[in-house]
Design a protein around this motif. Structure first.
Motif, PDB file in Angstrom:
ATOM      1  N   THR A  51      86.421  31.897 -40.717  1.00 42.36           N
ATOM      2  CA  THR A  51      86.970  32.217 -39.397  1.00 42.36           C
ATOM      3  C   THR A  51      86.355  33.510 -38.849  1.00 42.36           C
ATOM      4  OG1 THR A  51      88.889  33.226 -40.504  1.00 42.36           O
ATOM      5  CG2 THR A  51      89.150  30.985 -39.686  1.00 42.36           C
ATOM      6  N   LEU A  52      85.999  34.430 -39.741  1.00 44.83           N
ATOM      7  CA  LEU A  52      85.296  35.634 -39.292  1.00 44.83           C
ATOM      8  C   LEU A  52      83.952  35.260 -38.666  1.00 44.83           C
ATOM      9  CD1 LEU A  52      84.888  38.703 -39.107  1.00 44.83           C
ATOM     10  CD2 LEU A  52      83.974  38.626 -41.444  1.00 44.83           C
ATOM     11  N   LEU A  53      83.234  34.351 -39.310  1.00 40.83           N
ATOM     12  CA  LEU A  53      81.959  33.897 -38.753  1.00 40.83           C
ATOM     13  C   LEU A  53      82.166  33.263 -37.385  1.00 40.83           C
ATOM     14  CD1 LEU A  53      78.914  33.391 -39.015  1.00 40.83           C
ATOM     15  CD2 LEU A  53      79.451  31.248 -40.203  1.00 40.83           C
ATOM     16  N   GLY A  94      93.816  50.018 -32.590  1.00 38.84           N
ATOM     17  CA  GLY A  94      94.722  48.886 -32.724  1.00 38.84           C
ATOM     18  C   GLY A  94      94.726  48.274 -34.110  1.00 38.84           C
ATOM     19  N   SER A  95      93.699  48.561 -34.893  1.00 38.66           N
ATOM     20  CA  SER A  95      93.622  48.028 -36.255  1.00 38.66           C
ATOM     21  C   SER A  95      94.357  48.898 -37.264  1.00 38.66           C
ATOM     22  CB  SER A  95      92.152  47.892 -36.681  1.00 38.66           C
ATOM     23  OG  SER A  95      91.450  47.007 -35.836  1.00 38.66           O
ATOM     24  N   ALA A 186      94.270  38.709 -22.345  1.00 36.66           N
ATOM     25  CA  ALA A 186      95.084  38.972 -23.531  1.00 36.66           C
ATOM     26  C   ALA A 186      94.577  38.176 -24.728  1.00 36.66           C
ATOM     27  CB  ALA A 186      96.546  38.634 -23.245  1.00 36.66           C
ATOM     28  N   ALA A 187      94.221  36.909 -24.485  1.00 33.37           N
ATOM     29  CA  ALA A 187      93.705  36.081 -25.572  1.00 33.37           C
ATOM     30  C   ALA A 187      92.350  36.587 -26.049  1.00 33.37           C
ATOM     31  CB  ALA A 187      93.595  34.627 -25.112  1.00 33.37           C
ATOM     32  N   ARG A 188      91.505  36.956 -25.113  1.00 33.10           N
ATOM     33  CA  ARG A 188      90.166  37.450 -25.474  1.00 33.10           C
ATOM     34  C   ARG A 188      90.266  38.730 -26.296  1.00 33.10           C
ATOM     35  NH1 ARG A 188      85.835  35.251 -23.413  1.00 33.10           N
ATOM     36  NH2 ARG A 188      83.789  36.211 -23.792  1.00 33.10           N
ATOM     37  N   TYR A 189      91.106  39.662 -25.853  1.00 34.48           N
ATOM     38  CA  TYR A 189      91.269  40.901 -26.611  1.00 34.48           C
ATOM     39  C   TYR A 189      91.891  40.630 -27.973  1.00 34.48           C
ATOM     40  CZ  TYR A 189      92.542  45.600 -27.964  1.00 34.48           C
ATOM     41  OH  TYR A 189      92.671  46.779 -28.664  1.00 34.48           O
ATOM     42  N   SER A 190      92.794  39.664 -28.041  1.00 39.90           N
ATOM     43  CA  SER A 190      93.403  39.295 -29.318  1.00 39.90           C
ATOM     44  C   SER A 190      92.348  38.892 -30.336  1.00 39.90           C
ATOM     45  CB  SER A 190      94.392  38.134 -29.112  1.00 39.90           C
ATOM     46  OG  SER A 190      94.782  37.567 -30.347  1.00 39.90           O
ATOM     47  N   PHE A 191      91.379  38.083 -29.902  1.00 43.95           N
ATOM     48  CA  PHE A 191      90.329  37.640 -30.813  1.00 43.95           C
ATOM     49  C   PHE A 191      89.407  38.800 -31.209  1.00 43.95           C
ATOM     50  CE2 PHE A 191      90.921  33.357 -28.612  1.00 43.95           C
ATOM     51  CZ  PHE A 191      91.769  32.892 -29.610  1.00 43.95           C
ATOM     52  N   LEU A 192      89.070  39.667 -30.247  1.00 44.67           N
ATOM     53  CA  LEU A 192      88.223  40.818 -30.549  1.00 44.67           C
ATOM     54  C   LEU A 192      88.927  41.763 -31.525  1.00 44.67           C
ATOM     55  CD1 LEU A 192      86.852  41.586 -26.960  1.00 44.67           C
ATOM     56  CD2 LEU A 192      85.580  40.548 -28.849  1.00 44.67           C
ATOM     57  N   ILE A 198      90.532  40.127 -39.822  1.00 42.02           N
ATOM     58  CA  ILE A 198      90.064  38.946 -40.556  1.00 42.02           C
ATOM     59  C   ILE A 198      89.003  39.353 -41.577  1.00 42.02           C
ATOM     60  CG2 ILE A 198      88.919  36.711 -40.344  1.00 42.02           C
ATOM     61  CD1 ILE A 198      90.075  36.575 -37.473  1.00 42.02           C
ATOM     62  N   ALA A 199      88.123  40.267 -41.185  1.00 45.12           N
ATOM     63  CA  ALA A 199      87.086  40.746 -42.099  1.00 45.12           C
ATOM     64  C   ALA A 199      87.704  41.444 -43.300  1.00 45.12           C
ATOM     65  CB  ALA A 199      86.132  41.689 -41.368  1.00 45.12           C
TER      66      ALA A 199
END
Length: 269
Positions: A51-53, A94-95, A186-192, A198-199
């Motif tokens: 999923t990271l890839l 945010g991380s 919001a969805a785009r930032y969520s994935f970024l 995930i890594a």
């Protein structure tokens, strides 16, 4: 793990990591529902790397621009000079909540992860979060409008996803909507924002995989899990981004509520 099980794990992880239905909840509840053995940590680590890839491939240009902008800002002393530079720092900030909680409360989260009823209950919480997010769908802020407050609060929403059954994508999308972000933004930032999380999950467990005595016997199944997870994950990122342009989060909330209630009822009665 057979090839069929490897494919199933890849599909589950690839789909539920990005759709707002909780990958951790499904990794707990599906084996418990069908009397299957829990996938080992090595397989889960490889699935996370798949999923990271998917994230790196889908958002390659965005992530490259963010990395370039952040490094350029450091060199020139203009740390917040561009939208890309600001996003880099916002993703780092945010991380921090999830990383801090994950490191300090690792034993607690491991115990909770092994309790299917708790995962089912938290799946109901995900349903409630998605309904709440749907009621806040009118925000219009873009990535360039984000602030430190937005980044920190969305980061705390991501921290909730350490609990099995709480969707990482769902919680962070709702956090973004609460801060007034446009639904697609919001969805785009969520994935970024999810890329470092995930890594971290994948690479931490991958250290154990390197020392596995029977690694040679697992290569075929692990590669299958990795490839399926990456392909399904990539497709689900695209699907959700397109879905949120015109459709609501309610179907995902209904699914989470139904799955959680059915599991609790069948387990109790």
């Amino acid at each position: 793990m057979s090839i069929v099980e490897a494919i199933l794990l890849g599909i589950i992880q690839g789909a539920t990591e990005f759709l707002p239905v909780s990958s951790s909840g499904h990794l707990v509840l599906i084996p418990a529902s069908f009397r299957m053995t829990q996938p080992d940590l090595n397989a889960v680590a490889v699935a996370h790397l798949g999923t990271l890839l998917a994230v790196l491939m889908y958002f390659f240009k965005d992530l490259r621009s963010i990395a370039t902008g952040t490094l350029s800002g450091i060199r020139t002393g203009q740390l917040m000079g561009t939208t890309e530079a600001r996003l880099g720092w916002y993703i780092i900030a945010g991380s921090i909540p999830a990383a801090t909680a994950g490191l300090t409360l690792a034993d607690y989260f491991e115990r909770v992860f092994n309790t299917p009823l708790i995962a089912a209950a938290f799946l109901l919480c995900t349903a409630a979060l998605l309904i709440l997010g749907e009621r806040m769908r009118t925000g219009g802020k873009t990535l360039s409008d984000m602030s430190w407050g937005d980044a920190i609060i969305i980061g705390f929403f991501q921290m909730l996803a350490l609990l099995p059954g709480i969707s990482r994508s769902g919680s962070t999308i709702v956090g973004g909507l609460m801060r007034g972000l446009d639904r697609g933004v919001a969805a785009r930032y969520s994935f970024l924002l999810g890329a470092p999380a995930i890594a971290g999950a994948g690479l931490t467990s991958l250290l154990d995989l390197a020392g596995s005595p029977d690694l040679g016997n697992k290569i075929a199944s692990l590669f299958t899990t990795f490839a399926v997870s990456a392909i399904v994950g990539y497709a689900c990122i695209h699907f959700l981004l397109q879905w949120l342009k015109k459709r609501s989060l309610v179907p995902f909330a209904v699914y989470c509520a139904a799955f959680g209630i059915i599991f609790i009822m069948t387990h109790v009665f």
